[in-house]
Scaffold this motif. Structure first.
Motif, PDB file in Angstrom:
ATOM      1  N   THR A 288       0.959  -1.192  -0.011  1.00  0.00           N
ATOM      2  CA  THR A 288       0.045  -0.081  -0.195  1.00  0.00           C
ATOM      3  C   THR A 288       0.846   1.265   0.078  1.00  0.00           C
ATOM      4  O   THR A 288       2.247   1.331   0.063  1.00  0.00           O
ATOM      5  N   ALA A 289       0.203   2.308  -0.113  1.00  0.00           N
ATOM      6  CA  ALA A 289       0.963   3.827  -0.174  1.00  0.00           C
ATOM      7  C   ALA A 289       1.937   3.916   1.031  1.00  0.00           C
ATOM      8  O   ALA A 289       3.129   4.139   1.117  1.00  0.00           O
ATOM      9  N   PRO A 290       1.339   3.707   2.235  1.00  0.00           N
ATOM     10  CA  PRO A 290       2.273   4.183   3.616  1.00  0.00           C
ATOM     11  C   PRO A 290       3.381   2.970   3.420  1.00  0.00           C
ATOM     12  O   PRO A 290       4.323   3.322   3.748  1.00  0.00           O
ATOM     13  N   GLN A 291       3.111   1.607   3.094  1.00  0.00           N
ATOM     14  CA  GLN A 291       4.056   0.741   3.180  1.00  0.00           C
ATOM     15  C   GLN A 291       5.373   1.208   2.213  1.00  0.00           C
ATOM     16  O   GLN A 291       6.571   0.978   2.229  1.00  0.00           O
ATOM     17  N   LYS A 303       3.389   8.292   9.517  1.00  0.00           N
ATOM     18  CA  LYS A 303       2.742   9.751   9.691  1.00  0.00           C
ATOM     19  C   LYS A 303       2.040   9.799   8.355  1.00  0.00           C
ATOM     20  O   LYS A 303       1.704  11.052   8.162  1.00  0.00           O
ATOM     21  N   PHE A 304       1.649   8.925   7.567  1.00  0.00           N
ATOM     22  CA  PHE A 304       1.263   9.015   6.226  1.00  0.00           C
ATOM     23  C   PHE A 304      -0.259   9.680   6.513  1.00  0.00           C
ATOM     24  O   PHE A 304      -1.070   9.377   7.312  1.00  0.00           O
ATOM     25  N   ILE A 305      -0.626  10.574   5.507  1.00  0.00           N
ATOM     26  CA  ILE A 305      -1.836  11.215   5.442  1.00  0.00           C
ATOM     27  C   ILE A 305      -2.728  11.008   4.139  1.00  0.00           C
ATOM     28  O   ILE A 305      -3.526  10.426   3.906  1.00  0.00           O
ATOM     29  N   LYS A 306      -1.990  11.423   2.887  1.00  0.00           N
ATOM     30  CA  LYS A 306      -2.436  10.973   1.467  1.00  0.00           C
ATOM     31  C   LYS A 306      -1.185  11.073   0.752  1.00  0.00           C
ATOM     32  O   LYS A 306      -0.106  11.428   1.089  1.00  0.00           O
ATOM     33  N   ALA A 307      -1.304  10.608  -0.633  1.00  0.00           N
ATOM     34  CA  ALA A 307      -0.472  10.748  -1.634  1.00  0.00           C
ATOM     35  C   ALA A 307      -0.717  11.076  -2.872  1.00  0.00           C
ATOM     36  O   ALA A 307      -2.010  11.059  -3.233  1.00  0.00           O
ATOM     37  N   GLU A 308      -0.125  12.099  -3.657  1.00  0.00           N
ATOM     38  CA  GLU A 308      -0.567  12.363  -4.853  1.00  0.00           C
ATOM     39  C   GLU A 308       0.161  11.457  -5.908  1.00  0.00           C
ATOM     40  O   GLU A 308       1.441  11.213  -5.705  1.00  0.00           O
ATOM     41  N   VAL A 309      -0.523  10.757  -6.868  1.00  0.00           N
ATOM     42  CA  VAL A 309       0.062   9.696  -7.691  1.00  0.00           C
ATOM     43  C   VAL A 309      -0.344  10.019  -9.133  1.00  0.00           C
ATOM     44  O   VAL A 309      -1.594  10.292  -9.419  1.00  0.00           O
ATOM     45  N   LEU A 343      -5.543  11.827  -5.736  1.00  0.00           N
ATOM     46  CA  LEU A 343      -5.155  11.761  -4.402  1.00  0.00           C
ATOM     47  C   LEU A 343      -5.633  10.529  -3.917  1.00  0.00           C
ATOM     48  O   LEU A 343      -6.707  10.052  -4.186  1.00  0.00           O
ATOM     49  N   GLU A 344      -4.705   9.518  -3.273  1.00  0.00           N
ATOM     50  CA  GLU A 344      -4.817   8.202  -2.624  1.00  0.00           C
ATOM     51  C   GLU A 344      -4.775   8.118  -1.100  1.00  0.00           C
ATOM     52  O   GLU A 344      -3.925   8.955  -0.672  1.00  0.00           O
ATOM     53  N   GLY A 345      -5.403   7.435  -0.387  1.00  0.00           N
ATOM     54  CA  GLY A 345      -5.230   7.204   0.558  1.00  0.00           C
ATOM     55  C   GLY A 345      -4.535   6.044   1.252  1.00  0.00           C
ATOM     56  O   GLY A 345      -3.709   5.320   0.231  1.00  0.00           O
ATOM     57  N   LYS A 346      -4.747   5.346   2.502  1.00  0.00           N
ATOM     58  CA  LYS A 346      -3.941   4.502   3.051  1.00  0.00           C
ATOM     59  C   LYS A 346      -4.042   3.052   2.352  1.00  0.00           C
ATOM     60  O   LYS A 346      -3.224   2.273   2.386  1.00  0.00           O
ATOM     61  N   ASP A 347      -5.102   2.785   1.623  1.00  0.00           N
ATOM     62  CA  ASP A 347      -5.455   1.661   1.211  1.00  0.00           C
ATOM     63  C   ASP A 347      -5.035   1.367  -0.279  1.00  0.00           C
ATOM     64  O   ASP A 347      -5.426   0.278  -0.964  1.00  0.00           O
ATOM     65  N   TYR A 348      -4.589   2.483  -1.017  1.00  0.00           N
ATOM     66  CA  TYR A 348      -4.141   2.419  -2.145  1.00  0.00           C
ATOM     67  C   TYR A 348      -3.019   1.431  -2.442  1.00  0.00           C
ATOM     68  O   TYR A 348      -1.883   1.717  -1.678  1.00  0.00           O
ATOM     69  N   VAL A 349      -3.053   0.609  -3.308  1.00  0.00           N
ATOM     70  CA  VAL A 349      -2.043  -0.389  -3.593  1.00  0.00           C
ATOM     71  C   VAL A 349      -1.362   0.377  -4.770  1.00  0.00           C
ATOM     72  O   VAL A 349      -1.589   0.537  -6.094  1.00  0.00           O
ATOM     73  N   VAL A 350       0.189   0.511  -4.693  1.00  0.00           N
ATOM     74  CA  VAL A 350       1.025   1.039  -5.517  1.00  0.00           C
ATOM     75  C   VAL A 350       1.214   0.192  -6.710  1.00  0.00           C
ATOM     76  O   VAL A 350       1.417  -1.042  -6.613  1.00  0.00           O
ATOM     77  N   ARG A 351       1.318   0.720  -7.825  1.00  0.00           N
ATOM     78  CA  ARG A 351       1.476   0.244  -9.335  1.00  0.00           C
ATOM     79  C   ARG A 351       2.913   0.598  -9.696  1.00  0.00           C
ATOM     80  O   ARG A 351       3.655   1.513  -9.490  1.00  0.00           O
ATOM     81  N   ASP A 352       3.540  -0.522 -10.408  1.00  0.00           N
ATOM     82  CA  ASP A 352       4.755  -0.347 -10.992  1.00  0.00           C
ATOM     83  C   ASP A 352       4.773   0.808 -11.777  1.00  0.00           C
ATOM     84  O   ASP A 352       3.960   1.073 -12.705  1.00  0.00           O
ATOM     85  N   ASP A 354       4.416   4.226 -10.834  1.00  0.00           N
ATOM     86  CA  ASP A 354       3.824   5.221 -10.167  1.00  0.00           C
ATOM     87  C   ASP A 354       4.739   6.428  -9.765  1.00  0.00           C
ATOM     88  O   ASP A 354       5.774   5.932  -9.533  1.00  0.00           O
ATOM     89  N   VAL A 355       4.576   7.492 -10.058  1.00  0.00           N
ATOM     90  CA  VAL A 355       5.174   8.688  -9.424  1.00  0.00           C
ATOM     91  C   VAL A 355       4.570   9.197  -8.204  1.00  0.00           C
ATOM     92  O   VAL A 355       3.202   9.579  -8.602  1.00  0.00           O
ATOM     93  N   ILE A 356       5.186   9.266  -7.173  1.00  0.00           N
ATOM     94  CA  ILE A 356       4.397   9.650  -6.032  1.00  0.00           C
ATOM     95  C   ILE A 356       4.909  10.683  -5.101  1.00  0.00           C
ATOM     96  O   ILE A 356       6.104  10.852  -5.081  1.00  0.00           O
ATOM     97  N   GLU A 357       4.081  11.550  -4.455  1.00  0.00           N
ATOM     98  CA  GLU A 357       4.581  12.716  -3.831  1.00  0.00           C
ATOM     99  C   GLU A 357       3.800  12.616  -2.634  1.00  0.00           C
ATOM    100  O   GLU A 357       2.408  12.426  -2.659  1.00  0.00           O
ATOM    101  N   PHE A 358       4.485  12.192  -1.492  1.00  0.00           N
ATOM    102  CA  PHE A 358       3.700  11.696  -0.182  1.00  0.00           C
ATOM    103  C   PHE A 358       3.541  13.024   0.721  1.00  0.00           C
ATOM    104  O   PHE A 358       4.243  13.941   0.784  1.00  0.00           O
ATOM    105  N   LYS A 359       2.443  12.943   1.268  1.00  0.00           N
ATOM    106  CA  LYS A 359       2.170  13.929   2.195  1.00  0.00           C
ATOM    107  C   LYS A 359       1.840  13.391   3.562  1.00  0.00           C
ATOM    108  O   LYS A 359       1.323  12.531   3.859  1.00  0.00           O
ATOM    109  N   ILE A 360       2.772  14.013   4.510  1.00  0.00           N
ATOM    110  CA  ILE A 360       2.881  13.403   5.952  1.00  0.00           C
ATOM    111  C   ILE A 360       2.543  14.642   7.165  1.00  0.00           C
ATOM    112  O   ILE A 360       2.798  15.697   6.641  1.00  0.00           O
TER     113      ILE A 360
END
Length: 360
Positions: A288-291, A303-309, A343-352, A354-360
């Motif tokens: 998932t995104a937090p992992q 401290k994960f809040i959300k992620a821009e993906v 905007l993705e939350g804690k349950d989002y499963v990251v894909r090969d 992906d470009v991600i910016e984390f918000k914590i």
């Protein structure tokens, strides 16, 4: 960083493969146990996506995802009983996440074979039996310890005993621990044993073009879903300059091995990108995104809040960045303006990819 151990009988090409992968000088002498202490090297995972993202973001630094390869001393028949450098070998190999076995499938009277005759199937069986016997010793020691824990009233030890006995039955027959078909919970209860025959395995067959014309060689490679490599050629290519190597890129298959190792470990890559740095991050498929954030820092998970993906290709489609003075937005800003950043939350499963910016 994930580790892959390179194993095999002496004089099959383990150190030559290590040299080809890492472009480091190692001892490739023609005698058993030329490698005594393990050679360790970090290998970049080839990825054109990273280069394109770095160019688009005008990054000052580019950091690729990487795998650590460990070249371990040759294993011989009887290694689990201490033959050759058996005990040293087994202590090093327990620390790796996966195993690449180099199998000799070429004929050369000038290069010694410890068994006297070339037989890929026999050599594979020798290695597998030695690893199984080593695991049997480990399981036996744990069973002895478990008996004491059971007498002391430890309930988990009782559960472990049933798993260990299941493993013992398989290993006594020279089979892999994988053949015990343990489920996820059972594997968790014995994961600290680091059993060798539970590790993912990949076979590399050291061959020359003329060897691939032989039906028996092709058959054994197919049977084990192996990767045929001319390791002598690959090592020679590794000694060339970058400019020289480009001329012979079509002859090299070393990148295929690195990608196969990625698949073997069920890994994917996601990216972070910006003016300071573009970087590939290695994670397990299904995280998932937090992992995934934990690959950067534990705070990104805790401290994960959300992620821009956004998918890497979609980001590039937004155009190359321009300077701020031009008034044109960079790729990331352009993607946000177009509404294609998610905007993705804690349950989002990251894909090969992906470009991600984390918000914590």
């Amino acid at each position: 960083m994930l580790k892959i151990g390179i194993v095999g009988l002496p004089n099959v090409g383990k150190s030559t493969l290590f040299k080809a992968l890492t472009r480091e000088q190692v001892n490739v002498a023609n005698f058993p146990f030329a490698t005594i202490d393990p050679n360790i090297g970090v290998v970049k995972v080839p990825d054109v996506r990273l280069e394109k993202l770095a160019f688009a973001s005008k990054s000052k630094k580019t950091i690729t995802a990487a795998i650590e390869f460990v070249d371990i001393a040759g294993l011989v028949k009887g290694a689990h009983e201490g033959a050759g450098l058996g005990n040293q070998f087994l202590s090093h190999i327990r620390e790796v996440d996966a195993i690449v076995e180099v199998v000799r499938a070429f004929e050369d009277p000038d290069i010694i074979h410890v068994e006297g005759k070339i037989s890929p199937s026999r050599d594979i069986e020798t290695i597998q039996i030695e690893l199984a016997m080593a695991d049997l010793s480990t399981v036996g020691r744990r069973l002895e310890k478990n008996e004491k824990e059971i007498k002391a009233g430890n309930k988990i030890a009782q559960e472990q005993k049933m798993i260990l006995e299941k493993l013992k039955t398989r290993l006594e027959n020279g089979e892999s621990a994988k053949n015990a078909n343990l489920d996820y919970e059972e594997l968790n209860l014995i994961k600290d044993l680091n059993l060798l025959t539970l590790k993912p395995f990949l076979f590399v067959f050291n061959v020359q073009e003329k060897d691939l014309e032989k039906e028996n060689v092709r058959a054994v490679i197919e049977k084990y879903n192996g990767i045929p490599l001319n390791l002598k050629l690959e090592a020679e290519l590794s000694e060339m300059s970058d400019a020289e190597r480009k001329e012979f890129e079509s002859e090299s298959r070393i990148s295929e091995l690195i990608r196969a190792a990625y698949r073997l470990l069920n890994l994917i890559t996601y990216f972070t990108t910006g003016e300071d740095e573009t970087r590939g991050w290695t994670i397990k498929r299904g995280w998932t995104a937090p992992q995934a954030g934990s690959a950067i820092h534990t705070d990104f998970e805790n401290k994960f809040i959300k992620a821009e993906v956004i998918n890497w290709n979609n980001l590039l489609d937004c155009g190359s960045p321009s300077t701020v003075s031009s008034g044109q937005p960079n790729c990331w800003s352009a993607a946000r303006q177009k509404g294609i950043l998610r905007l993705e939350g804690k349950d989002y499963v990251v894909r090969d990819g992906d470009v991600i910016e984390f918000k914590i």
